[in-house]
Design a protein around this motif. Structure first.
Motif, PDB file in Angstrom:
ATOM      1  N   PRO A  84       0.703  -1.364   0.068  1.00  0.00           N
ATOM      2  CA  PRO A  84       0.070   0.028  -0.052  1.00  0.00           C
ATOM      3  C   PRO A  84       0.676   1.427  -0.052  1.00  0.00           C
ATOM      4  O   PRO A  84       0.415   2.290  -0.540  1.00  0.00           O
ATOM      5  CB  PRO A  84      -0.742  -0.110   1.296  1.00  0.00           C
ATOM      6  CG  PRO A  84      -0.961  -1.509   1.652  1.00  0.00           C
ATOM      7  CD  PRO A  84       0.406  -2.017   1.190  1.00  0.00           C
ATOM      8  N   ALA A  85       1.949   1.263   0.553  1.00  0.00           N
ATOM      9  CA  ALA A  85       2.908   2.474   0.733  1.00  0.00           C
ATOM     10  C   ALA A  85       3.293   2.893  -0.712  1.00  0.00           C
ATOM     11  O   ALA A  85       3.911   3.882  -0.675  1.00  0.00           O
ATOM     12  CB  ALA A  85       3.758   2.257   1.685  1.00  0.00           C
ATOM     13  N   LYS A  86       3.360   1.883  -1.561  1.00  0.00           N
ATOM     14  CA  LYS A  86       3.913   2.248  -3.024  1.00  0.00           C
ATOM     15  C   LYS A  86       2.766   2.642  -4.119  1.00  0.00           C
ATOM     16  O   LYS A  86       3.017   2.618  -5.033  1.00  0.00           O
ATOM     17  CB  LYS A  86       4.799   1.085  -3.406  1.00  0.00           C
ATOM     18  CG  LYS A  86       5.894   0.804  -2.431  1.00  0.00           C
ATOM     19  CD  LYS A  86       6.997   1.779  -2.833  1.00  0.00           C
ATOM     20  CE  LYS A  86       8.333   1.497  -1.897  1.00  0.00           C
ATOM     21  NZ  LYS A  86       9.339   2.291  -1.978  1.00  0.00           N
ATOM     22  N   LYS A 142       0.913   3.539  -9.507  1.00  0.00           N
ATOM     23  CA  LYS A 142       0.161   4.352 -10.410  1.00  0.00           C
ATOM     24  C   LYS A 142       0.620   5.257 -11.249  1.00  0.00           C
ATOM     25  O   LYS A 142       0.291   5.246 -12.688  1.00  0.00           O
ATOM     26  CB  LYS A 142      -0.896   5.496  -9.274  1.00  0.00           C
ATOM     27  CG  LYS A 142      -1.964   6.261 -10.407  1.00  0.00           C
ATOM     28  CD  LYS A 142      -2.749   7.135  -9.326  1.00  0.00           C
ATOM     29  CE  LYS A 142      -3.682   7.911  -9.991  1.00  0.00           C
ATOM     30  NZ  LYS A 142      -4.503   8.920  -9.255  1.00  0.00           N
ATOM     31  N   LYS A 143       1.836   5.677 -11.045  1.00  0.00           N
ATOM     32  CA  LYS A 143       2.634   6.389 -12.094  1.00  0.00           C
ATOM     33  C   LYS A 143       2.933   5.479 -12.976  1.00  0.00           C
ATOM     34  O   LYS A 143       3.183   5.784 -14.194  1.00  0.00           O
ATOM     35  CB  LYS A 143       3.773   7.087 -11.119  1.00  0.00           C
ATOM     36  CG  LYS A 143       4.852   7.844 -12.038  1.00  0.00           C
ATOM     37  CD  LYS A 143       5.971   8.195 -11.355  1.00  0.00           C
ATOM     38  CE  LYS A 143       6.928   8.846 -12.161  1.00  0.00           C
ATOM     39  NZ  LYS A 143       8.334   9.049 -11.578  1.00  0.00           N
ATOM     40  N   ARG A 144       3.619   4.451 -12.831  1.00  0.00           N
ATOM     41  CA  ARG A 144       3.977   3.370 -13.738  1.00  0.00           C
ATOM     42  C   ARG A 144       3.184   3.077 -14.635  1.00  0.00           C
ATOM     43  O   ARG A 144       3.330   2.956 -15.940  1.00  0.00           O
ATOM     44  CB  ARG A 144       4.584   2.206 -12.877  1.00  0.00           C
ATOM     45  CG  ARG A 144       5.960   2.303 -11.907  1.00  0.00           C
ATOM     46  CD  ARG A 144       7.157   2.723 -12.726  1.00  0.00           C
ATOM     47  NE  ARG A 144       7.352   1.489 -13.488  1.00  0.00           N
ATOM     48  CZ  ARG A 144       8.714   1.382 -14.206  1.00  0.00           C
ATOM     49  NH1 ARG A 144       9.544   2.417 -14.120  1.00  0.00           N
ATOM     50  NH2 ARG A 144       9.063   0.241 -14.936  1.00  0.00           N
ATOM     51  N   LEU A 145       1.747   2.894 -14.264  1.00  0.00           N
ATOM     52  CA  LEU A 145       0.763   2.478 -14.906  1.00  0.00           C
ATOM     53  C   LEU A 145       0.316   3.350 -15.788  1.00  0.00           C
ATOM     54  O   LEU A 145       0.179   3.510 -17.147  1.00  0.00           O
ATOM     55  CB  LEU A 145      -0.612   2.161 -14.195  1.00  0.00           C
ATOM     56  CG  LEU A 145      -1.873   1.992 -14.955  1.00  0.00           C
ATOM     57  CD1 LEU A 145      -1.675   0.578 -15.792  1.00  0.00           C
ATOM     58  CD2 LEU A 145      -3.073   1.722 -13.844  1.00  0.00           C
ATOM     59  N   GLN A 146       0.497   4.698 -15.424  1.00  0.00           N
ATOM     60  CA  GLN A 146       0.058   5.921 -16.259  1.00  0.00           C
ATOM     61  C   GLN A 146       1.142   6.021 -17.638  1.00  0.00           C
ATOM     62  O   GLN A 146       0.645   6.367 -18.610  1.00  0.00           O
ATOM     63  CB  GLN A 146       0.009   7.202 -15.723  1.00  0.00           C
ATOM     64  CG  GLN A 146      -1.097   7.166 -14.885  1.00  0.00           C
ATOM     65  CD  GLN A 146      -1.126   8.294 -13.678  1.00  0.00           C
ATOM     66  OE1 GLN A 146      -0.344   8.946 -13.590  1.00  0.00           O
ATOM     67  NE2 GLN A 146      -2.251   8.869 -13.300  1.00  0.00           N
ATOM     68  N   GLN A 147       2.388   5.498 -17.127  1.00  0.00           N
ATOM     69  CA  GLN A 147       3.433   5.989 -18.213  1.00  0.00           C
ATOM     70  C   GLN A 147       3.250   4.805 -19.318  1.00  0.00           C
ATOM     71  O   GLN A 147       3.316   4.866 -20.504  1.00  0.00           O
ATOM     72  CB  GLN A 147       4.732   5.421 -17.522  1.00  0.00           C
ATOM     73  CG  GLN A 147       5.218   6.731 -16.704  1.00  0.00           C
ATOM     74  CD  GLN A 147       6.592   6.599 -15.883  1.00  0.00           C
ATOM     75  OE1 GLN A 147       6.802   5.323 -15.671  1.00  0.00           O
ATOM     76  NE2 GLN A 147       7.131   7.620 -15.401  1.00  0.00           N
TER      77      GLN A 147
END
Length: 364
Positions: free
Chosen positions: A144-146, A151-156
């Motif tokens: 959960p802390a990550k 989310k950032k990696r998914l958007q990239q």
């Protein structure tokens, strides 16, 4: 006695509280094991520096339908925190005897595919998108802390995939009447996303799907279709080779029908599923229309490199990883667009005239 009971009650609540306080969220790198390299590479793209991915089946020289995992493979799966599988009976061995604590991410379950459906889901844009989202969600749940990082990696990844999808739609819009035939169903979803119509003789398709011998009449019908150039391209799986498919690829070459090799497993020269699919799209579209090509916009890729450079400040090598991916994609594009030969190979360099497929469960 009442005081004693009360004391026991208080003691019990305190003990329970201590036990709950000891439940701490897991930290560290997530141990991920994928059945096949293509899904493993996607897990690595989404998880970045916070996952360690082990892929079991990665060789383009192995028949995936007959693959038997080694004891060490099963041991690795048993120790995995997250198991990434294809499903649809393609890799049933991957989800047997797993730890009760393991979380399974299945492409088949993600898109609702069932037994009898085409199992080569990694070539489907819908399956790739669904799996990317599911992987991000699972990684966020176990760490959960990550969550923000995943989310950032998914958007990239989604920006890269959007660029790929745009190039495929562009080709589809300008080539509405293009056709293909296939010795096996490996590229079914990919060709569908490109808007290319399948004209493979149904008698041949049914024979292959049923796992029986292809009748001479069915093979002759396929050859006549190629000789008449009713297919703009022949898609061939070099991992499934036979005298029959050698005959078909030979007929295609003599009839000036381009042959594109599409392996089931991701060749080693590609670092990501996105790059591999993009290279295949380049190969197929160039084979069909040598004047068209499939040129990608470098702006998004540059943006991805910048984002990875920020992550690499934590002592990781993600920036160089992304650079390798970009270089691999660029090399594949340059190689594919610089030639107008009849044969385009995107596997490990196997000769199309030496490959094919006669396996069962191959839906075109």
């Amino acid at each position: 006695m009442m005081l004693a009971s009360a004391a026991c009650g208080i003691g019990g609540r305190k003990a329970g509280g201590d036990a709950q306080s000891k439940v701490v969220a897991k930290t560290g790198v997530i141990n991920v094991v994928a059945s096949v390299g293509q899904w493993g590479s996607l897990a690595a793209q989404i998880g970045g520096k916070d996952v360690k991915v082990t892929s079991i089946l990665t060789s383009t020289g192995v028949d995936a339908h007959d693959f038997e995992p080694k004891t060490s493979d099963l041991t690795a799966l048993g120790k995995a925190e997250v198991v990434v599988a294809n499903g649809v009976d393609y890799d049933s061995w991957a989800t047997k005897s797993l730890s009760h604590e393991a979380t399974v991410v299945s492409a088949g379950q993600t898109v609702g595919a069932t037994k009898g459906d085409n199992p080569h889901l990694w070539f489907s844009k819908d399956a790739r998108s669904g799996m990317a989202k599911e992987l991000a969600a699972v990684f966020s749940k176990v760490r959960p802390a990550k969550k923000a990082y995943f989310k950032k990696r998914l958007q990239q990844w989604q920006r890269q995939e959007k660029q790929l999808d745009a190039s495929m739609q562009k080709f589809a819009q300008g080539h509405a009447k293009t056709t293909y035939a296939a010795t096996e169903s490996v590229a079914y979803y990919l060709m569908s996303d490109l808007g290319v119509k399948d004209v493979t003789p149904q008698s041949y398709v049914q024979a292959v799907m049923n796992g029986g011998e292809v009748a001479p009449a069915d093979l002759q019908e396929f050859q006549e279709l190629l000789e008449a150039r009713k297919a703009d391209v022949l898609v061939n799986n070099p991992q499934e080779s036979s005298q029959m498919t050698n005959l078909l690829t030979g007929t295609a070459n003599k009839s000036e029908v381009p042959v594109v090799d599409v392996t089931e497993q991701m060749p080693k020269q590609y670092d990501s599923l996105t790059d591999w699919v993009a290279a295949l799209v380049d190969s197929i579209t160039t084979a069909i229309d040598p004047e068209y090509g499939c040129t990608s916009d470098g702006d998004d890729a540059d943006g991805e490199d910048s984002g990875e450079a920020q992550d690499s400040q934590d002592g990781q090598s993600e920036q160089s990883e992304q650079s390798d991916k970009t270089d691999a994609s660029a090399d594949a594009k340059d190689s594919d667009t610089s030639t107008k030969q009849k044969k385009y190979t995107t596997g490990d360099g196997d000769d199309a005239s030496q490959s094919g497929n006669t396996k069962s469960g191959t839906e075109n």
